[in-house]
Design a protein around this motif. Structure first.
Motif, PDB file in Angstrom:
ATOM      1  N   VAL A 148       8.263  -1.671  11.443  1.00 19.55           N
ATOM      2  CA  VAL A 148       8.583  -1.512  10.021  1.00 19.55           C
ATOM      3  C   VAL A 148       8.008  -2.679   9.216  1.00 19.55           C
ATOM      4  O   VAL A 148       7.483  -2.494   8.112  1.00 19.55           O
ATOM      5  CB  VAL A 148      10.110  -1.423   9.815  1.00 19.55           C
ATOM      6  CG1 VAL A 148      10.456  -1.401   8.325  1.00 19.55           C
ATOM      7  CG2 VAL A 148      10.660  -0.174  10.499  1.00 19.55           C
ATOM      8  N   GLY A 149       8.085  -3.886   9.775  1.00 15.69           N
ATOM      9  CA  GLY A 149       7.545  -5.049   9.081  1.00 15.69           C
ATOM     10  C   GLY A 149       6.051  -4.946   8.850  1.00 15.69           C
ATOM     11  O   GLY A 149       5.536  -5.378   7.813  1.00 15.69           O
ATOM     12  N   GLU A 150       5.336  -4.356   9.800  1.00 13.44           N
ATOM     13  CA  GLU A 150       3.882  -4.257   9.695  1.00 13.44           C
ATOM     14  C   GLU A 150       3.433  -3.060   8.863  1.00 13.44           C
ATOM     15  O   GLU A 150       2.443  -3.140   8.134  1.00 13.44           O
ATOM     16  CB  GLU A 150       3.271  -4.155  11.097  1.00 13.44           C
ATOM     17  CG  GLU A 150       3.395  -5.435  11.913  1.00 13.44           C
ATOM     18  CD  GLU A 150       2.890  -5.269  13.329  1.00 13.44           C
ATOM     19  OE1 GLU A 150       2.605  -4.114  13.734  1.00 13.44           O
ATOM     20  OE2 GLU A 150       2.782  -6.278  14.040  1.00 13.44           O
ATOM     21  N   TYR A 151       4.156  -1.937   8.981  1.00 18.66           N
ATOM     22  CA  TYR A 151       3.678  -0.692   8.368  1.00 18.66           C
ATOM     23  C   TYR A 151       4.587  -0.142   7.275  1.00 18.66           C
ATOM     24  O   TYR A 151       4.215   0.823   6.604  1.00 18.66           O
ATOM     25  CB  TYR A 151       3.489   0.379   9.446  1.00 18.66           C
ATOM     26  CG  TYR A 151       2.383   0.067  10.416  1.00 18.66           C
ATOM     27  CD1 TYR A 151       1.058   0.331  10.095  1.00 18.66           C
ATOM     28  CD2 TYR A 151       2.654  -0.504  11.658  1.00 18.66           C
ATOM     29  CE1 TYR A 151       0.028   0.048  10.989  1.00 18.66           C
ATOM     30  CE2 TYR A 151       1.630  -0.794  12.560  1.00 18.66           C
ATOM     31  CZ  TYR A 151       0.328  -0.513  12.222  1.00 18.66           C
ATOM     32  OH  TYR A 151      -0.687  -0.799  13.101  1.00 18.66           O
ATOM     33  N   VAL A 248      -7.935 -12.167  -0.424  1.00 16.69           N
ATOM     34  CA  VAL A 248      -6.764 -11.453   0.093  1.00 16.69           C
ATOM     35  C   VAL A 248      -5.624 -12.470   0.107  1.00 16.69           C
ATOM     36  O   VAL A 248      -5.527 -13.305   1.005  1.00 16.69           O
ATOM     37  CB  VAL A 248      -7.023 -10.886   1.501  1.00 16.69           C
ATOM     38  CG1 VAL A 248      -5.825 -10.052   1.956  1.00 16.69           C
ATOM     39  CG2 VAL A 248      -8.298 -10.047   1.524  1.00 16.69           C
ATOM     40  N   SER A 249      -4.788 -12.398  -0.893  1.00 14.43           N
ATOM     41  CA  SER A 249      -3.782 -13.433  -1.119  1.00 14.43           C
ATOM     42  C   SER A 249      -2.650 -13.388  -0.098  1.00 14.43           C
ATOM     43  O   SER A 249      -2.116 -12.327   0.222  1.00 14.43           O
ATOM     44  CB  SER A 249      -3.201 -13.280  -2.525  1.00 14.43           C
ATOM     45  OG  SER A 249      -2.069 -14.102  -2.698  1.00 14.43           O
ATOM     46  N   ILE A 269      -8.016  -8.449  -4.124  1.00 19.15           N
ATOM     47  CA  ILE A 269      -7.104  -7.315  -4.006  1.00 19.15           C
ATOM     48  C   ILE A 269      -5.924  -7.604  -4.932  1.00 19.15           C
ATOM     49  O   ILE A 269      -5.392  -8.717  -4.914  1.00 19.15           O
ATOM     50  CB  ILE A 269      -6.588  -7.160  -2.554  1.00 19.15           C
ATOM     51  CG1 ILE A 269      -7.752  -6.986  -1.564  1.00 19.15           C
ATOM     52  CG2 ILE A 269      -5.602  -5.999  -2.459  1.00 19.15           C
ATOM     53  CD1 ILE A 269      -8.505  -5.700  -1.692  1.00 19.15           C
ATOM     54  N   PRO A 270      -5.488  -6.655  -5.771  1.00 15.39           N
ATOM     55  CA  PRO A 270      -4.333  -6.917  -6.645  1.00 15.39           C
ATOM     56  C   PRO A 270      -3.123  -7.401  -5.847  1.00 15.39           C
ATOM     57  O   PRO A 270      -2.867  -6.927  -4.739  1.00 15.39           O
ATOM     58  CB  PRO A 270      -4.071  -5.548  -7.295  1.00 15.39           C
ATOM     59  CG  PRO A 270      -5.392  -4.851  -7.255  1.00 15.39           C
ATOM     60  CD  PRO A 270      -6.045  -5.301  -5.983  1.00 15.39           C
ATOM     61  N   TYR A 271      -2.380  -8.326  -6.427  1.00 10.59           N
ATOM     62  CA  TYR A 271      -1.262  -8.939  -5.703  1.00 10.59           C
ATOM     63  C   TYR A 271      -0.210  -7.914  -5.297  1.00 10.59           C
ATOM     64  O   TYR A 271       0.373  -8.005  -4.214  1.00 10.59           O
ATOM     65  CB  TYR A 271      -0.606 -10.027  -6.560  1.00 10.59           C
ATOM     66  CG  TYR A 271       0.543 -10.696  -5.847  1.00 10.59           C
ATOM     67  CD1 TYR A 271       0.304 -11.634  -4.844  1.00 10.59           C
ATOM     68  CD2 TYR A 271       1.868 -10.363  -6.139  1.00 10.59           C
ATOM     69  CE1 TYR A 271       1.349 -12.231  -4.159  1.00 10.59           C
ATOM     70  CE2 TYR A 271       2.916 -10.958  -5.459  1.00 10.59           C
ATOM     71  CZ  TYR A 271       2.656 -11.887  -4.474  1.00 10.59           C
ATOM     72  OH  TYR A 271       3.694 -12.471  -3.793  1.00 10.59           O
ATOM     73  N   LYS A 277      -1.429  -6.766   2.790  1.00  8.38           N
ATOM     74  CA  LYS A 277      -0.733  -6.809   4.081  1.00  8.38           C
ATOM     75  C   LYS A 277      -1.501  -6.012   5.128  1.00  8.38           C
ATOM     76  O   LYS A 277      -1.590  -6.413   6.296  1.00  8.38           O
ATOM     77  CB  LYS A 277       0.678  -6.245   3.905  1.00  8.38           C
ATOM     78  CG  LYS A 277       1.587  -6.443   5.095  1.00  8.38           C
ATOM     79  CD  LYS A 277       3.004  -6.018   4.738  1.00  8.38           C
ATOM     80  CE  LYS A 277       3.973  -6.339   5.864  1.00  8.38           C
ATOM     81  NZ  LYS A 277       5.367  -5.979   5.503  1.00  8.38           N
ATOM     82  N   LYS A 278      -2.076  -4.892   4.701  1.00  9.66           N
ATOM     83  CA  LYS A 278      -2.838  -4.043   5.619  1.00  9.66           C
ATOM     84  C   LYS A 278      -4.020  -4.806   6.207  1.00  9.66           C
ATOM     85  O   LYS A 278      -4.262  -4.771   7.419  1.00  9.66           O
ATOM     86  CB  LYS A 278      -3.328  -2.798   4.873  1.00  9.66           C
ATOM     87  CG  LYS A 278      -4.231  -1.883   5.690  1.00  9.66           C
ATOM     88  CD  LYS A 278      -4.762  -0.730   4.845  1.00  9.66           C
ATOM     89  CE  LYS A 278      -5.829  -1.191   3.875  1.00  9.66           C
ATOM     90  NZ  LYS A 278      -6.428  -0.070   3.108  1.00  9.66           N
ATOM     91  N   LEU A 279      -4.757  -5.518   5.367  1.00  8.03           N
ATOM     92  CA  LEU A 279      -5.931  -6.254   5.840  1.00  8.03           C
ATOM     93  C   LEU A 279      -5.534  -7.395   6.773  1.00  8.03           C
ATOM     94  O   LEU A 279      -6.214  -7.657   7.771  1.00  8.03           O
ATOM     95  CB  LEU A 279      -6.716  -6.794   4.641  1.00  8.03           C
ATOM     96  CG  LEU A 279      -7.456  -5.737   3.821  1.00  8.03           C
ATOM     97  CD1 LEU A 279      -7.922  -6.319   2.493  1.00  8.03           C
ATOM     98  CD2 LEU A 279      -8.634  -5.181   4.597  1.00  8.03           C
TER      99      LEU A 279
END
Length: 395
Positions: A148-151, A248-249, A269-271, A277-279
């Motif tokens: 869940v944390g990752e996706y 990628v902030s 990438i917009p904040y 997170k995906k990248l």
């Protein structure tokens, strides 16, 4: 007898939990039987207010839960508190929209549930089948938390099969060379500049692209941003239109993100976009600053672009392994032709040959890179070209 077999014989959630009702965060009693048959995905959430990782994960789970319920998914979560007192339980539970095992259902029950589902650390998320047995196929409750944390919402229904599907999708994005799939999403086909101008992702096709993972709170990022900025501006002159950087902030707030972008001439990438997170996940970014180089075909050329930039600067463009090796070998040949030490009348100490990422020559006051004759005692540096032949000492 195995714990799973025992649970199946017990047969229903009321016997599993040892209580007849659950609590809503409004204090209402909800019969356990009322959710058992109508919930396709039922999860036990082990957490506590004193646990910092629990407090950090709960908003992520809440966001996924809310989105799933809004989309009509049949999902329910039961909070199993490991708090030390009822006041802490209520503080933790008040922000949760799901149900909870009453705190006064006794500590023995919580211990029993932890043992039954092998909960050794919290937070833990246990997806259950209708027969109250673990249904996800994941290794532990921590695995579902990580999923869940990752996706986020895409992790539903929190199973091992779903993880395999998501990881396969990540592999396809990483190896596919399609920038829109990698950098964008269904709602966004652009990146932004520091002044919030939208630049189509399609404009990046045919360019070498650097994905810069960094944050304003990170001191090494400040140092590397300056190095990358020099290279970026140099390539804009030497190789116009050939190189672009996408920030990628990893910043903790939009304010920090804006502070980062204020010193950056490139795109981002917009904040608020989940692609950040995906990248980070797709490319397994473990530390910052990090620079990943994508080639003209959109595929990964180099995972450690930071070292190439810091060591060789714009000379390493387009930052392929072969080009970086070529530059390194050329510098070595150049260094082999230089003396190891020199005497110079402008300085009282012997100057030794060294390599520096950047320096200012004390003779011509121009910036230098790579080979330098230096006195580390006095911080005195000379370009090799600023040392006359009659000053060379080959001892």
């Amino acid at each position: 007898m195995e714990g799973g077999e025992e649970v199946e014989k017990e047969g229903n959630m009321s016997q599993l939990a040892g209580v007849q009702f659950l609590l809503s965060n409004e204090g209402k009693e909800v019969p356990l039987s009322s959710i058992e048959d109508r919930t396709a995905c039922l999860c036990l959430f082990f957490s506590a207010h004193w646990c910092r990782p629990c407090r950090s994960f709960t908003p992520t789970l809440l966001q996924a839960y809310t989105a799933l319920r809004s989309a009509g998914k049949s999902v329910e979560i039961i909070f199993v508190s490991l708090d030390r007192d009822e006041a802490s339980f209520r503080d933790h539970f008040q922000g949760m929209p799901w149900l909870a095992v009453p705190f006064d259902a006794a500590g023995l029950l919580r211990q029993k549930l932890c043992a039954r589902f092998a909960v050794e650390r919290i937070p833990a998320l246990i997806p259950l089948s209708a027969s109250a047995t673990p249904s996800s196929g994941l290794g532990s409750g921590e695995d579902a938390v990580r999923l869940v944390g990752e996706y986020g919402v895409d992790a539903y229904p929190f199973s091992a099969q779903r993880r395999r599907e998501l990881e396969s999708m990540d592999d396809a994005r990483r190896e596919g060379g399609r920038l829109q799939e990698l950098l964008g999403c269904e709602e966004r086909d652009y990146v932004i500049s520091a002044d919030d101008i939208k630049i189509p992702i399609a404009d990046l096709d045919g360019k070498t692209v650097g994905l810069y993972f960094g944050a304003h709170w990170c001191p090494p990022c400040h140092v590397f941003t300056k190095q990358l900025k020099e290279v970026y501006n140099e390539l804009k002159i030497l190789r116009p239109g050939s190189f672009e950087v996408i920030f990628v902030s990893i910043d903790r707030s939009k304010g920090e993100f804006q502070a980062s972008m204020s010193s950056m001439p490139w795109l981002a990438i917009p904040y608020s976009d989940a692609a950040r997170k995906k990248l980070t996940r797709i490319f397994a970014v473990k530390g910052i600053p990090g620079l990943l180089i994508l080639g003209l075909d959109g595929k990964v050329l180099k995972t450690d672009g930071r070292t190439a930039i810091s060591t060789y600067g714009a000379a390493a463009f387009p930052f392929t392994e072969s080009r970086v090796s070529e530059v390194g070998e050329a510098l070595k040949r150049e260094g082999d032709k230089l003396p190891r030490r020199v005497n110079d009348p402008r300085h009282r100490h012997m100057l030794e040959l060294d390599m520096a990422k950047a320096y200012v020559c004390d003779e011509c006051q121009q910036k230098g890179r790579y080979w330098v004759f230096s006195c580390k005692q006095c911080n005195f540096d000379l370009h090799p070209s600023c040392v006359g032949d009659n000053k060379v000492d080959n001892i």
